[in-house]
Design a protein around this motif. Structure first.
Motif, short mmCIF file in Angstrom:
data_model
loop_
_atom_site.label_atom_id
_atom_site.label_comp_id
_atom_site.label_asym_id
_atom_site.label_seq_id
_atom_site.Cartn_x
_atom_site.Cartn_y
_atom_site.Cartn_z
N ASN A 224 3.79 9.84 -7.21
CA ASN A 224 3.96 8.41 -6.24
C ASN A 224 5.05 8.21 -5.62
O ASN A 224 5.24 8.32 -4.41
N THR A 225 6.28 8.78 -6.18
CA THR A 225 7.49 8.91 -5.57
C THR A 225 7.55 10.07 -4.51
O THR A 225 8.36 9.58 -3.45
N LYS A 226 7.10 11.08 -5.02
CA LYS A 226 7.04 12.12 -4.04
C LYS A 226 6.03 11.83 -2.81
O LYS A 226 6.38 12.12 -1.58
N ILE A 227 4.92 11.06 -2.97
CA ILE A 227 4.25 10.65 -1.70
C ILE A 227 4.96 9.73 -0.92
O ILE A 227 5.02 9.76 0.35
N THR A 228 5.72 8.76 -1.61
CA THR A 228 6.41 7.71 -0.81
C THR A 228 7.67 8.18 0.00
O THR A 228 8.01 7.74 0.80
N GLY A 229 8.08 9.37 -0.94
CA GLY A 229 9.27 9.87 0.01
C GLY A 229 8.76 10.78 1.23
O GLY A 229 9.96 11.03 1.95
N LYS A 230 7.85 10.88 1.48
CA LYS A 230 7.45 11.78 2.55
C LYS A 230 7.48 10.54 3.82
O LYS A 230 6.56 9.86 4.00
N ALA A 231 8.43 10.57 4.64
CA ALA A 231 8.93 9.48 5.69
C ALA A 231 7.59 9.57 6.74
O ALA A 231 7.27 8.55 7.46
N ASP A 232 7.18 10.51 6.93
CA ASP A 232 6.19 10.64 8.08
C ASP A 232 4.62 10.20 7.90
O ASP A 232 3.88 10.05 8.44
N ILE A 233 4.58 9.62 6.52
CA ILE A 233 3.07 9.24 6.23
C ILE A 233 2.90 7.87 6.78
O ILE A 233 2.26 7.51 7.39
N SER A 234 3.93 6.74 6.44
CA SER A 234 3.93 5.57 6.91
C SER A 234 5.41 4.85 6.68
O SER A 234 6.05 5.37 5.67
N THR A 235 5.60 3.71 7.39
CA THR A 235 6.88 2.95 6.96
C THR A 235 6.57 2.15 5.55
O THR A 235 7.41 1.52 5.20
N LYS A 236 5.28 1.99 5.09
CA LYS A 236 5.03 1.42 4.00
C LYS A 236 4.90 2.27 2.89
O LYS A 236 4.44 3.25 2.99
N THR A 237 4.78 1.66 1.59
CA THR A 237 4.96 2.47 0.53
C THR A 237 3.37 2.79 0.17
O THR A 237 2.33 2.28 0.57
N VAL A 238 3.37 4.21 -0.06
CA VAL A 238 1.91 4.85 -0.29
C VAL A 238 1.71 5.35 -1.61
O VAL A 238 2.68 6.23 -2.06
N HIS A 239 0.75 4.98 -2.51
CA HIS A 239 0.52 5.44 -3.73
C HIS A 239 -0.75 5.77 -4.04
O HIS A 239 -1.75 5.26 -3.58
N ILE A 240 -0.96 6.40 -5.10
CA ILE A 240 -2.46 6.74 -5.68
C ILE A 240 -2.34 5.87 -6.98
O ILE A 240 -1.59 5.41 -7.66
N SER A 241 -3.92 5.19 -7.15
CA SER A 241 -4.12 4.39 -8.23
C SER A 241 -5.65 4.36 -8.58
O SER A 241 -6.43 5.16 -7.82
#
Length: 541
Positions: A224-241
């Protein structure tokens, strides 16, 4: 306890107009040829009681294909005339019987007679009348289901929800399994419905804890840290659950296992047995008291089928069961008195049979009763030798075509001719008997079958010559002018077997073997007259 005593189906699939059907408390066996409507009846009942079609809620599956095709054609044709029909509707009425249900009593049914029940409708929603009127000005190709709604009302004209219905149904279809995220929806619903409220809450909480444990796992946190760290995905937090978006999301995520094997990976026959036993053992008997079983013989061996039927017989107390089947074994074992035969959108019942006939077929369920009932015409013979010889005689006179290819079924019934004829007469099925005179035509034929002497549908074929008591001497006598040909076909020496008596004795000592040789031979024999008469009967329209 409540059960269904009657259903009315209108314009649903194969049923054009009104189709009524009376049902009994306990076991009901629905039989009929393909496209007779067996599955449609079970489907309609379950739909009206649950809102489910093939394991999914109908509101998401609404289609013009649910309407009878002829009704749709008539409606669309009328739109091109000066007197267009109203949009067609589907109606399924369920009549309840048992404990008093004053809230469901009234006359809001098709017959406008006082009764107790509900009316389920797929009908035009008049909120869309302006849009509809504009639509039909153009070229309408299908029923405009986008303007339709579903309603459940009591016979007292009150709207009712599925949850408040006094009869709940469980649908078990062994011919095909429906999955949702890998979970069989039928067994999931059975298990869910069998849980009390506290158990459902406990499951939900356990599922939520599993989510929390999943999220706190170091590997998941790192991803999740890796996914959130990709700035071009979204300005909001993105994670799997784990999915917890729905209140009861555990229902579609949990999977049933049998000895460590996922339920959908075990054999279809075992699936059918487990689902049926779970449904029959349901704790909430007053809420789930209707079991609908679609062709249980699919995927079940003979012994498993017997086990299945035994479960039904032992555990059906307090349950109403409706079974559709093509299996004589199922119909016989569950008693022919419970049978409902569908033919030309009408029902025929076998309630007028003698009690010992029901008992006979229940104790000896291997007899092919449904083969006769569902055939176009049937010829009953005593055993395999009669069957083989007749089939070859028919082939010789019909350009190498077998009787079954012309929808004429040849059925070996041993000496139980009269048991089958009792059924045949009741359902008005064209049936003939091909039999021996056993050296006493007057007693064994004339007297024995005197009740059918004037029948328009039942015929008896036997030779009146008492010296020719069975098939083999009949064949020898018919071929008396060319015994060498007969000997050649049988593979015996004409110099050894010189007389009719010797050949006849050999054939009677080797009945099935001789019949097989006659059937397979490149040469033909001459056939006894009573066999030729039976073939002529087969040719009658």
């Amino acid at each position: 306890m409540n059960f269904i005593e009657r259903i009315n189906i209108v314009n649903y699939k194969c049923f054009k107009g009104l189709f009524p059907l009376e049902l009994s408390n306990g076991i009901n066996i629905i039989v009929g040829n393909n496209e007779a409507g067996k599955s449609t009846i079970l489907e309609a009942i379950h739909l009206a009681l649950s809102g489910l079609l093939c394991g999914r809620y109908l509101k998401n599956e609404l289609s013009q294909y649910l309407f009878n095709k002829d009704v749709e054609i008539d409606y669309l044709a009328s739109l091109k005339t000066a007197a267009p029909q109203k949009p067609p509707e589907i109606v399924i009425e369920i009549f309840f019987c048992g404990d008093p249900l004053p809230l469901f009593e009234g006359d809001a049914n098709i017959q406008r007679k006082k009764g107790c029940g509900i009316s389920f409708k797929i009908e035009f929603d008049h909120d869309y009348i302006d849009d509809y009127n504009e639509l039909i000005l153009g070229d309408v190709m299908t029923i405009p289901i986008e303007f339709y709604k579903m309603t459940w009302t009591t016979f007292a004209r009150d709207t009712v929800s599925i949850r408040t219905l006094p009869v709940k149904s469980v649908m078990i279809d062994s011919s095909g399994t429906r999955f949702q995220n890998g979970s069989d929806v039928y067994i999931s619903k059975i298990i869910k419905d069998d849980l009390i409220e506290k158990e459902i809450v406990d499951l939900s909480q356990a599922y939520r804890k599993m989510k929390e444990t999943f999220m706190s796992d170091k590997s998941v946190a790192a991803i999740n840290t890796k996914i959130t760290g990709k700035a071009d995905i979204s300005t909001k937090t993105v994670h799997i659950s784990v999915d917890l978006s729905a209140k009861n999301s555990w229902e579609t995520s949990l999977m049933t296992y049998l000895e460590g094997i996922p339920f959908h990976q075990i054999g279809k026959g075992e699936q059918c047995l487990i689902k049926t036993n779970l449904a029959l053992a349901h704790k909430k008997a007053k809420e789930s008291n209707l079991i609908l079983i679609e062709e249980p013989e699919n995927h079940l061996s003979h012994t498993k089928l017997n086990q299945f039927i035994k479960s039904i017989q032992q555990k059906c107390e307090g349950k109403q069961i409706i079974v559709s089947t093509h299996s004589s074994f199922v119909a016989n074992k569950l008693s022919l008195k419970n049978l409902i035969l569908l033919h030309n959108r009408k029902e025929i019942r076998l309630t007028a049979l003698k009690s010992d006939t029901y008992d006979f077929f229940e104790k000896l369920p291997g007899y092919e009763t449904l083969r006769m009932i569902l055939s176009k015409k049937a010829l009953l013979v005593e055993g395999p030798s009669d069957e083989l010889v007749f089939q070859r005689a028919y082939k010789d006179s019909h350009a190498n075509t077998l009787p079954i290819e012309n929808e004429i079924d040849i059925i070996s019934v041993g000496t139980s001719f009269k048991r089958f004829l009792e059924i045949a007469e009741l359902v008005q099925k064209p049936v003939a008997v091909l039999t021996d005179n056993d050296k006493d035509y007057a007693t064994k034929i004339t007297k024995k079958y005197k009740d059918y002497a004037g029948s328009m549908t039942i015929k008896i074929f036997a030779d009146s010559d008492n010296s020719l008591n069975t098939l083999e001497p009949q064949i020898v006598r018919a071929n008396t002018g060319n015994l060498s040909n007969l000997c050649d076909i049988l593979g015996i020496s004409a110099t050894i077997y010189k007389t009719e008596e010797a050949i006849s004795e050999y054939m009677q000592d080797n009945k099935t073997e001789c019949a097989m040789k006659i059937f397979n031979s490149a040469k033909s024999i001459t056939y006894p007259k009573y066999i030729l008469d039976a073939i002529a009967w087969c040719n009658e329209q």
